[in-house]
Design a protein around this motif. Structure first.
Motif, mmCIF file in Angstrom:
data_model
loop_
_atom_site.group_PDB
_atom_site.id
_atom_site.type_symbol
_atom_site.label_atom_id
_atom_site.label_comp_id
_atom_site.label_asym_id
_atom_site.label_seq_id
_atom_site.Cartn_x
_atom_site.Cartn_y
_atom_site.Cartn_z
ATOM 1 N N GLU A 169 0.912 -1.129 0.025
ATOM 2 C CA GLU A 169 0.185 -0.367 0.380
ATOM 3 C C GLU A 169 0.802 1.127 0.131
ATOM 4 O OE1 GLU A 169 -4.218 2.043 2.468
ATOM 5 O OE2 GLU A 169 -3.250 0.079 3.031
ATOM 6 N N VAL A 170 1.993 1.171 0.441
ATOM 7 C CA VAL A 170 3.186 2.605 0.337
ATOM 8 C C VAL A 170 3.505 2.974 -1.068
ATOM 9 C CG1 VAL A 170 4.519 1.832 2.899
ATOM 10 C CG2 VAL A 170 5.090 0.959 0.399
ATOM 11 N N ILE A 171 2.744 2.165 -2.075
ATOM 12 C CA ILE A 171 3.537 2.101 -3.215
ATOM 13 C C ILE A 171 2.289 3.658 -3.771
ATOM 14 C CG2 ILE A 171 4.132 1.257 -6.031
ATOM 15 C CD1 ILE A 171 4.856 -1.270 -4.478
ATOM 16 N N PRO A 172 1.229 2.511 -3.945
ATOM 17 C CA PRO A 172 -0.217 3.706 -4.656
ATOM 18 C C PRO A 172 0.380 5.237 -4.081
ATOM 19 C CG PRO A 172 -1.387 1.910 -3.667
ATOM 20 C CD PRO A 172 0.137 1.973 -3.724
ATOM 21 N N HIS A 173 0.351 5.212 -2.673
ATOM 22 C CA HIS A 173 0.094 6.636 -1.899
ATOM 23 C C HIS A 173 1.046 7.360 -2.109
ATOM 24 C CE1 HIS A 173 -3.077 5.958 0.583
ATOM 25 N NE2 HIS A 173 -2.429 4.746 1.356
ATOM 26 N N LEU A 174 2.871 6.357 -2.307
ATOM 27 C CA LEU A 174 4.148 7.349 -2.910
ATOM 28 C C LEU A 174 3.504 7.568 -4.504
ATOM 29 C CD1 LEU A 174 6.953 5.048 -1.745
ATOM 30 C CD2 LEU A 174 6.558 7.507 -1.411
ATOM 31 N N VAL A 175 3.310 7.914 -5.489
ATOM 32 C CA VAL A 175 2.573 7.996 -6.668
ATOM 33 C C VAL A 175 1.345 8.921 -6.708
ATOM 34 C CG1 VAL A 175 2.079 7.027 -9.148
ATOM 35 C CG2 VAL A 175 3.150 5.746 -7.576
ATOM 36 N N GLU A 176 1.127 8.603 -5.320
ATOM 37 C CA GLU A 176 -0.269 9.900 -5.610
ATOM 38 C C GLU A 176 0.674 11.106 -5.012
ATOM 39 O OE1 GLU A 176 -4.267 10.122 -5.742
ATOM 40 O OE2 GLU A 176 -3.879 10.222 -2.931
ATOM 41 N N GLN A 177 1.210 10.514 -3.833
ATOM 42 C CA GLN A 177 2.322 12.246 -3.998
ATOM 43 C C GLN A 177 3.022 13.144 -4.304
ATOM 44 O OE1 GLN A 177 5.521 11.488 -0.388
ATOM 45 N NE2 GLN A 177 4.939 12.795 0.615
ATOM 46 N N TYR A 178 3.717 12.291 -5.643
ATOM 47 C CA TYR A 178 4.358 12.705 -6.568
ATOM 48 C C TYR A 178 3.783 13.267 -7.552
ATOM 49 C CZ TYR A 178 8.546 10.808 -4.246
ATOM 50 O OH TYR A 178 9.354 10.223 -3.764
ATOM 51 N N LEU A 179 1.918 12.480 -8.188
ATOM 52 C CA LEU A 179 1.219 13.463 -9.024
ATOM 53 C C LEU A 179 0.777 14.304 -8.320
ATOM 54 C CD1 LEU A 179 -1.067 10.629 -9.883
ATOM 55 C CD2 LEU A 179 0.893 11.791 -11.070
ATOM 56 N N THR A 180 0.896 15.075 -6.562
ATOM 57 C CA THR A 180 0.416 15.963 -6.583
ATOM 58 C C THR A 180 1.281 17.173 -5.882
ATOM 59 O OG1 THR A 180 0.857 15.646 -4.311
ATOM 60 C CG2 THR A 180 -1.293 14.834 -4.243
ATOM 61 N N GLN A 181 2.330 17.028 -6.109
ATOM 62 C CA GLN A 181 3.447 17.900 -6.171
ATOM 63 C C GLN A 181 3.735 18.198 -7.629
ATOM 64 O OE1 GLN A 181 6.527 15.793 -4.700
ATOM 65 N NE2 GLN A 181 6.239 15.570 -2.163
ATOM 66 N N GLY A 182 2.438 18.028 -8.645
ATOM 67 C CA GLY A 182 2.863 18.419 -9.980
ATOM 68 C C GLY A 182 3.806 17.305 -11.123
ATOM 69 N N LEU A 183 4.508 15.692 -10.979
ATOM 70 C CA LEU A 183 4.993 15.996 -11.374
ATOM 71 C C LEU A 183 3.911 14.562 -12.496
ATOM 72 C CD1 LEU A 183 7.629 14.007 -9.231
ATOM 73 C CD2 LEU A 183 8.127 15.943 -11.043
#
Length: 603
Positions: free
Chosen positions: A127-141
């Protein structure tokens, strides 16, 4: 163990993914789930239990999207619950991920994400993986960079497939866990194993560690973590899709037991010449083993028993040889320049065996993989590879691959003795190879005449079962006991014949079945110890080519007369039948025994 299937560009992704999941059931699992992209929404369905419960329940309203991911989970972090089933999603539900392997730094990542405000709904490391991806998406990546950044944070082993809401794209990454790509026109498939999509395509790309895949309808790219393009060869799998189906059989295991005449014929074909006599292994010319002074086998489970068989043959040929369970191999190789480490694995993906191979390579030893799967990690990483050519095996309990492994190692033993200084070659090589050439026909005879089903009825309600054999029959006894306990769930143990009286005899009580294996060459110890067990009330079932040898036995399973060094392969067929029919009478799930998986890809 866990299974991944993904597709993009399919006409009906939901149906394709569910079919792929059903094809992966043999790997073993305790929960399953899917995520389907319909162009705008990402629909996730998952639960603990069998795939039949998925297909018969809440997946009926899945959209007919063109891309999807699916997963069969084998519990490592957290019990088999609906919450722990894959796919796992981000907080917004916009990112869905399936994952095989173990993220070793997940606790640190989870703590970091919880501090940042992310809530976790499962006990899994995934579950850490989708949260990490979303975190980077919210940072504009963008999606590609967010996925790469998340992958870069992970430590451990993984095969990952990911989808993001609104994108008909599947992104995937591999590190230490198998992942293969299938190609067909404008559609692409990703899976843990080829059988998942074999009915859709036979064109495959075997990914390697560090590969990142981006697939969409009509387009696929493979890069490294930095984004640099990577070229991977497209292979054609020569397995017939019908080989991965049960056909008229009730169980894959029975089909695979009875397919051994064909699989062994494939193993032998083109490799022996009884008239010359000679053994010719493709890719191993004369003199290629002349620098070898010691052979060290590493393997697990059934492959370990096959290795014991091969090691005994080499020992009798005066070759220095050792056999280690791969999980216990320390990597210590006293003479790296003179040692050939032979890693034996059906799948070519067994984590413990891969670890042993890498440790041997790091120590400076030459390595040889003996495997069934072309393009597997083991086949790519070893210095050389020798294929057993058994074809796909779906049942969790190995049957035809054991016999093909033993024969392949027997052939390898003959090639090694040609080159190794001080090795003693057979003086009966022509006779040995002639017996080997008719072995498939003799196995067919065992299949046709076996009384194992009747015996399973007679001995089904006992507290324990013992298997004994001497010399080359010892690893067959071990394998017979392993098969029995794997699929019947009954207590079974295998022993060297002479060891029964050194402790295990205390477990023998009146009515205990003892399967005694005779080869016509090393029968005295087996006969003596079987009689001793019988004197304590045991019932002896002899597996022999000569009923006179076993006149004292309570029952006999007859095998055709053959070379003593090959009789274990015929006895093994009888023991496989005994296990199968006993398990069937007990109502066990024969092809998918509890707690077990076909390919063990985590250490």
């Amino acid at each position: 163990m866990c299974g991944i299937i993904a597709c993009v560009g399919s006409d009906d992704a939901a149906d394709t993914v569910l079919t792929g999941l059903e094809n992966l059931e043999y790997r073993g699992y305790d929960s399953a789930g899917v995520a389907i992209q319909n162009g705008t929404d990402l629909v996730v369905r998952k639960r603990a239990g069998k795939i039949s419960e998925l297909t018969g329940g809440f997946v009926r309203d899945l959209p007919e999207g063109v891309s999807g991911i699916g997963h069969t989970r084998w519990s490592t972090h957290g019990p088999p619950t609906d919450e722990n089933a894959h796919p796992h999603t981000s907080a917004s539900g916009a990112v869905a991920v399936v994952h095989n392997g173990i993220i070793s730094n997940y606790e640190a990542l989870r703590s970091e994400l919880e501090t940042a405000g992310y809530a976790f709904e499962s006990d899994t490391d995934t579950e850490v993986i989708p949260h990490l991806v979303e975190q980077y998406l919210t940072q504009g990546l963008d999606s590609d960079e967010a996925f790469r950044r998340a992958i870069d944070r992970l430590e451990g082993s993984y095969a990952i497939a990911m989808m993001i809401e609104g994108e008909n794209v599947v992104r995937a990454a591999r590190q230490g866990s198998p992942l293969v790509v299938g190609l067909h026109d404008d559609a692409y498939y990703l899976a843990s194993d080829v059988p998942a999509f074999l009915e859709f395509t036979d064109e495959v790309i075997y990914l390697e560690d560090g590969d990142i895949v981006t697939a969409e309808s009509g387009s696929i790219s493979i890069t490294n973590l930095a984004g640099d393009p990577i070229s991977r060869e497209v292979d054609v799998v020569d397995w017939d899709p019908e080989e991965t189906g049960k056909g008229e059989y009730d169980h894959y295991m029975l089909k695979e037991i009875e397919s051994q005449p064909e699989s062994l014929s494939n193993t032998i074909r083109g490799r022996i010449d009884p008239d010359e006599p000679a053994v010719r292994l493709e890719g191993f010319p004369a003199g290629c083993f002349e620098d070898v002074s010691e052979v060290h086998f590493v393997a697990c489970g059934t492959s370990y028993h096959a290795s014991l068989y091969g090691a005994r043959l080499l020992d009798e040929a005066n070759v220095r040889v050792r056999t280690s369970r791969a999980s216990e191999f320390t990597g210590r190789v006293p003479d790296p320049e003179g040692t050939l480490v032979v890693a034996v694995t059906q799948s070519g993906e067994t984590a413990d065996t891969l670890g042993a191979l890498r440790a041997a390579w790091s120590a400076g030893a030459d390595t040889l993989a003996v495997t069934n799967v072309v393009g597997s990690t083991m086949a790519r990483e070893a210095d050389d590879v020798l294929y057993i050519r058994a074809g796909p095996e779906i049942g969790v309990a190995a049957t035809k691959t054991f016999s093909s492994q033993v024969v392949t190692l027997a052939l390898l033993a003959e090639r090694l003795t040609e080159d190794i200084d001080g090795a003693i070659r057979r003086d009966d090589l022509g006779s040995y190879l002639r017996h080997l050439s008719v072995l498939p026909d003799q196995i067919e005879e065992v299949i046709r005449t076996s009384r194992a089903e009747a015996l399973s009825t007679k001995y089904e309600d006992r507290n324990a079962y013992f298997f004994i054999g001497h010399a080359l029959q010892h690893p067959v006894a071990l394998e017979g006991a392993l098969k029995f306990k794997e699929i019947t769930y009954e207590h079974a143990e295998g022993f060297a014949s002479g060891e029964l009286k050194h402790g295990p005899l205390a477990l023998v009580t009146p009515g205990t079945p003892v399967f005694a294996l005779f080869d016509g060459k090393h029968d005295e110890k087996t006969h003596t110890n079987a009689k001793e067990a019988q004197a304590r009330g045991a019932e002896i079932i002899a597996i022999t080519a000569s009923e006179r040898t076993a006149e004292f036995a309570d029952d006999v399973l007859v095998i055709p007369d053959t070379h003593p060094d090959l009789s274990g392969l015929l006895a093994n067929i009888q023991l496989q039948f005994v296990s199968y029919y006993t398990a069937r009478r007990l109502g066990r799930p024969i092809d998918k025994p509890r707690n077990l998986a076909k390919s063990v890809t985590v250490e």
